[in-house]
Design a protein around this motif. Structure first.
Motif, short mmCIF file in Angstrom:
data_model
loop_
_atom_site.label_atom_id
_atom_site.label_comp_id
_atom_site.label_asym_id
_atom_site.label_seq_id
_atom_site.Cartn_x
_atom_site.Cartn_y
_atom_site.Cartn_z
N HIS A 1 10.48 -1.57 -10.71
CA HIS A 1 11.44 -1.76 -11.80
C HIS A 1 10.76 -2.39 -13.01
CE1 HIS A 1 15.40 -2.62 -13.60
NE2 HIS A 1 14.90 -3.79 -13.94
N MET A 2 9.90 -3.37 -12.76
CA MET A 2 9.21 -4.03 -13.86
C MET A 2 8.25 -3.07 -14.56
SD MET A 2 8.58 -7.77 -12.11
CE MET A 2 7.82 -8.53 -13.57
N ASP A 3 7.55 -2.26 -13.79
CA ASP A 3 6.64 -1.27 -14.39
C ASP A 3 7.41 -0.26 -15.23
OD1 ASP A 3 4.43 -2.46 -13.26
OD2 ASP A 3 4.26 -1.02 -11.60
N GLN A 4 8.54 0.16 -14.69
CA GLN A 4 9.34 1.17 -15.38
C GLN A 4 9.81 0.68 -16.75
OE1 GLN A 4 12.80 2.39 -13.16
NE2 GLN A 4 13.59 3.71 -14.79
N HIS A 5 10.13 -0.61 -16.84
CA HIS A 5 10.70 -1.15 -18.08
C HIS A 5 9.69 -1.97 -18.89
CE1 HIS A 5 14.85 0.06 -17.15
NE2 HIS A 5 14.55 -0.22 -15.90
N GLY A 6 8.45 -2.02 -18.42
CA GLY A 6 7.44 -2.74 -19.17
C GLY A 6 7.55 -4.25 -19.09
N TYR A 7 8.10 -4.75 -17.99
CA TYR A 7 8.23 -6.19 -17.84
C TYR A 7 6.97 -6.77 -17.18
CZ TYR A 7 13.23 -5.17 -18.39
OH TYR A 7 14.45 -4.73 -18.86
N GLN B 1 0.82 -1.21 0.00
CA GLN B 1 0.00 0.00 0.00
C GLN B 1 0.86 1.26 0.00
OE1 GLN B 1 -4.19 -1.24 2.15
NE2 GLN B 1 -2.74 -0.04 3.30
N ARG B 2 1.95 1.23 0.73
CA ARG B 2 2.80 2.42 0.85
C ARG B 2 3.60 2.68 -0.42
NH1 ARG B 2 8.06 2.50 4.63
NH2 ARG B 2 8.88 1.57 2.69
N ASP B 3 4.24 1.62 -0.95
CA ASP B 3 5.19 1.79 -2.04
C ASP B 3 4.61 1.52 -3.42
OD1 ASP B 3 6.94 2.31 0.02
OD2 ASP B 3 7.98 0.39 -0.09
N ARG C 1 17.70 -3.15 0.41
CA ARG C 1 17.21 -1.76 0.48
C ARG C 1 18.00 -0.84 -0.44
NH1 ARG C 1 16.39 0.29 6.37
NH2 ARG C 1 14.36 -0.70 6.07
N HIS C 2 19.32 -1.04 -0.54
CA HIS C 2 20.16 -0.10 -1.27
C HIS C 2 20.77 -0.69 -2.54
CE1 HIS C 2 19.70 2.48 2.17
NE2 HIS C 2 20.28 1.61 2.98
N GLY C 3 20.80 -2.01 -2.68
CA GLY C 3 21.41 -2.63 -3.85
C GLY C 3 20.50 -2.56 -5.07
N PRO C 4 21.04 -2.82 -6.26
CA PRO C 4 20.24 -2.78 -7.48
C PRO C 4 19.21 -3.90 -7.52
CG PRO C 4 22.41 -3.66 -7.95
CD PRO C 4 22.45 -3.19 -6.53
N VAL C 5 18.11 -3.65 -8.20
CA VAL C 5 17.10 -4.69 -8.40
C VAL C 5 17.55 -5.68 -9.46
CG1 VAL C 5 14.77 -5.11 -9.31
CG2 VAL C 5 15.16 -3.30 -7.63
N ALA C 6 17.98 -5.15 -10.60
CA ALA C 6 18.39 -6.01 -11.69
C ALA C 6 19.63 -6.80 -11.32
CB ALA C 6 18.65 -5.17 -12.94
N ASP C 7 19.73 -7.99 -11.86
CA ASP C 7 20.83 -8.89 -11.53
C ASP C 7 21.07 -9.80 -12.73
OD1 ASP C 7 21.83 -11.67 -10.32
OD2 ASP C 7 22.34 -10.11 -8.86
N PHE D 1 10.72 -6.30 -2.59
CA PHE D 1 9.65 -6.79 -3.47
C PHE D 1 8.97 -5.62 -4.17
CE2 PHE D 1 5.05 -7.92 -3.79
CZ PHE D 1 5.17 -8.81 -4.85
N CYS D 2 8.68 -4.56 -3.46
CA CYS D 2 8.05 -3.39 -4.05
C CYS D 2 8.99 -2.71 -5.06
CB CYS D 2 7.63 -2.40 -2.96
SG CYS D 2 6.25 -3.00 -1.95
N ARG D 3 10.28 -2.74 -4.78
CA ARG D 3 11.26 -2.19 -5.74
C ARG D 3 11.29 -3.03 -7.02
NH1 ARG D 3 16.83 -2.06 -3.63
NH2 ARG D 3 17.19 -0.66 -5.39
#
Length: 508
Positions: free
Chosen positions: A416-422, A31-33, A477-483, A410-412
């Motif tokens: 990320h998926m929304d941003q890139h259309g995944y 709900q928050r993120d 929290r601070h690391g990249p989502v993509a891997d 999980f929210c990140r």
């Protein structure tokens, strides 16, 4: 006009399994993120709260302080840091109510199976109504298991010789009878873990006598039930700042104690033995009953608030026997040593039956998911299982510390998926023969019994099931989502992966 013989299944973006500590936390962070995402929580029982609603045995309480066991976003304002079960349950339900999460919970809804379709990029979930036995179908983009790690319908009880001869009551703490009268009665509690050391001082207040019967001793340490520094901070600062201060302090304290035990196990053993000795009667056989054969924190260290277990022993209301059971008798238990323990009530505090994901049968494109062949990615996803997330908290610290970090990550991932259309993401091992090890490096019996059926973890990188909140804060929290080990797919109509392990990673 076309007629549809079957109604269209209800669809949601995220389907959360379980309305306990983890499920309520997951809903809050969503709900928050990710306020644009729809979600539903399915709970198989008739009430929220998970463990804290299920367990009703005397004295039920936390074995972690609530400044770290509570949610990061909701201050714990009770004076008692080692809190009673009803207070924790009220805190959880208040969290759900304040945030409108309770309106998203569907009770008496048990998920029996979930099938992923790559063609549709969604899960189809079979949901059983536990009150009527009816079944209906739901679909979702993401399945999120917040169902904990043990079976709610069945605790672990080993086979005891002669148990049918016993004329009294045999009770497992997971199924405590309502209004059990044990006043003045002789009680034997089989076990020496967190449940046993909680039960015994509580029952000893009114029982005739309570005996803890253990095969192997456990490390037991006294902790103050109230945190004077945290309580003072709450008087001097706003509640949220005082809570954040107490949380940081106690995380540091927990990690310091754990690291000390890992680095200097013999010194830690001597410290614990000394504290036990001064807490128990003079000339008490500490080395018989409180001297485990393993090093501190190879299994979880049991905390007793204000030394209540030791006080019960000192007062003669409770005792400890270290021996093996030969057989139950009509009047109690006969031990291998030949000693007889008379009992009116026997409590089998013998542990849990481990079960991940609520026992849900998972399939991916028609193929059953064998959990023992999967590897955990960042402690929250499984190799080659698309759009599936789960929570398993820390075994060496407060469970909830992991909940917040995983849910944030999980929210990140969703953002990320929304941003890139995944539409789809799945972890993929860098090589099929990547070295693995058991999911949990923990010596507790309930874990060891189930390891062969659990997923595995790797030996490095994102495949490690980390048990350090400081490490996880950096990664989650601070690391990249993509891997490089995450494979993204743009839509169900484009079957080629957007990123693969052998390709260059897409950076957030």
């Amino acid at each position: 006009m076309s007629v549809h013989p079957f109604p269209t299944p209800e669809h949601t973006d995220v389907l959360i399994i379980g309305a306990g500590l983890s499920g309520i936390g997951a809903a809050y962070y969503l709900q928050r993120d990710q306020p644009g995402k729809s979600f539903v929580i399915l709970e198989s029982r008739t009430a929220s709260g998970g463990t804290w609603d299920l367990f009703r045995y005397p004295g039920i309480r936390s074995d972690s302080d609530l400044h770290t066991f509570g949610y990061e976003f909701k201050p714990w304002v009770n004076d008692k840091a080692i809190a009673d079960g009803p207070d924790i349950l009220a805190y959880l339900r208040q969290t759900a109510s304040e945030n409108g999460i309770d309106r998203k919970i569907r009770y008496q809804r048990k998920v029996s199976s979930a099938a992923w379709s790559s063609a549709d990029a969604r899960w189809t979930v079979q949901v059983q109504h536990t009150d009527t036995g009816e079944t209906h179908t739901m679909t979702c983009k993401w399945l999120f298991s917040a169902a904990g790690y043990y079976r709610y319908d069945q605790g672990f009880t080993p086979r005891f010789e002669g148990i049918e001869q016993f004329k009294g009551q045999v009770i497992h703490p997971q199924h405590w009878p309502e209004n059990l009268d044990y006043r003045g009665k002789r009680v034997v509690v089989i076990g020496s873990g967190a449940t046993a050391v909680t039960l015994i001082p509580s029952m000893a207040k009114t029982a005739g006598h309570v005996t803890m019967l253990q095969r192997t001793p456990t490390y037991v340490m006294s902790l103050p039930s109230k945190d004077p520094i945290a309580n003072l901070a709450r008087k001097l600062m706003p509640a949220d700042k005082a809570y954040a201060f107490a949380r940081r302090k106690n995380i540091g304290l927990q990690r310091g104690i754990w690291r000390f035990c890992q680095k200097y196990p013999n010194a830690a053993r001597r410290v614990i033995r000394f504290v036990n000795k001064v807490s128990l009667p003079k000339d008490y056989p500490v080395d018989v009953h409180f001297n485990p054969p393993y090093s501190p924190w190879e299994q979880r260290l049991c905390a007793v608030p204000d030394g209540d277990l030791f006080k019960s022993i000192k007062a003669g209301k409770a005792s400890v026997v270290t021996d093996h059971i030969d057989t139950f008798t009509a009047g109690g238990i006969r031990l291998k040593s030949g000693q007889e323990l008379p009992a009116d009530i026997i409590v089998t505090a013998t542990g849990l039956n481990l079960q991940l994901f609520g026992g849900i049968a998972l399939t991916v494109d028609g193929e059953a998911v064998d959990l023992s062949k999967k590897v955990a990615f960042k402690g929250m996803m499984l190799s080659d299982v698309p759009n599936f997330a789960f929570i398993v908290g820390y075994t060496n610290s407060s469970w909830t510390l992991k909940v917040g970090l995983l849910c944030e990550h999980f929210c990140r991932v969703l953002a990320h998926m929304d941003q890139h259309g995944y539409a789809v993401v799945r972890p993929r091992l860098p090589s099929p023969d990547m070295p693995t090890r058991p999911l949990l490096d923990f010596g507790a019996g309930y874990v060891q019994r189930a390891l062969a059926s659990l997923p595995r973890q790797g030996t490095s990188g994102p495949w490690v099931m980390a048990m350090d909140p400081n490490h996880d804060a950096q990664v989650l929290r601070h690391g990249p989502v993509a891997d490089p080990c995450l494979v993204f797919d743009s839509s169900p109509h484009q079957r080629h992966p957007v990123a693969a392990p052998s390709q260059v990673a897409v950076h957030a």
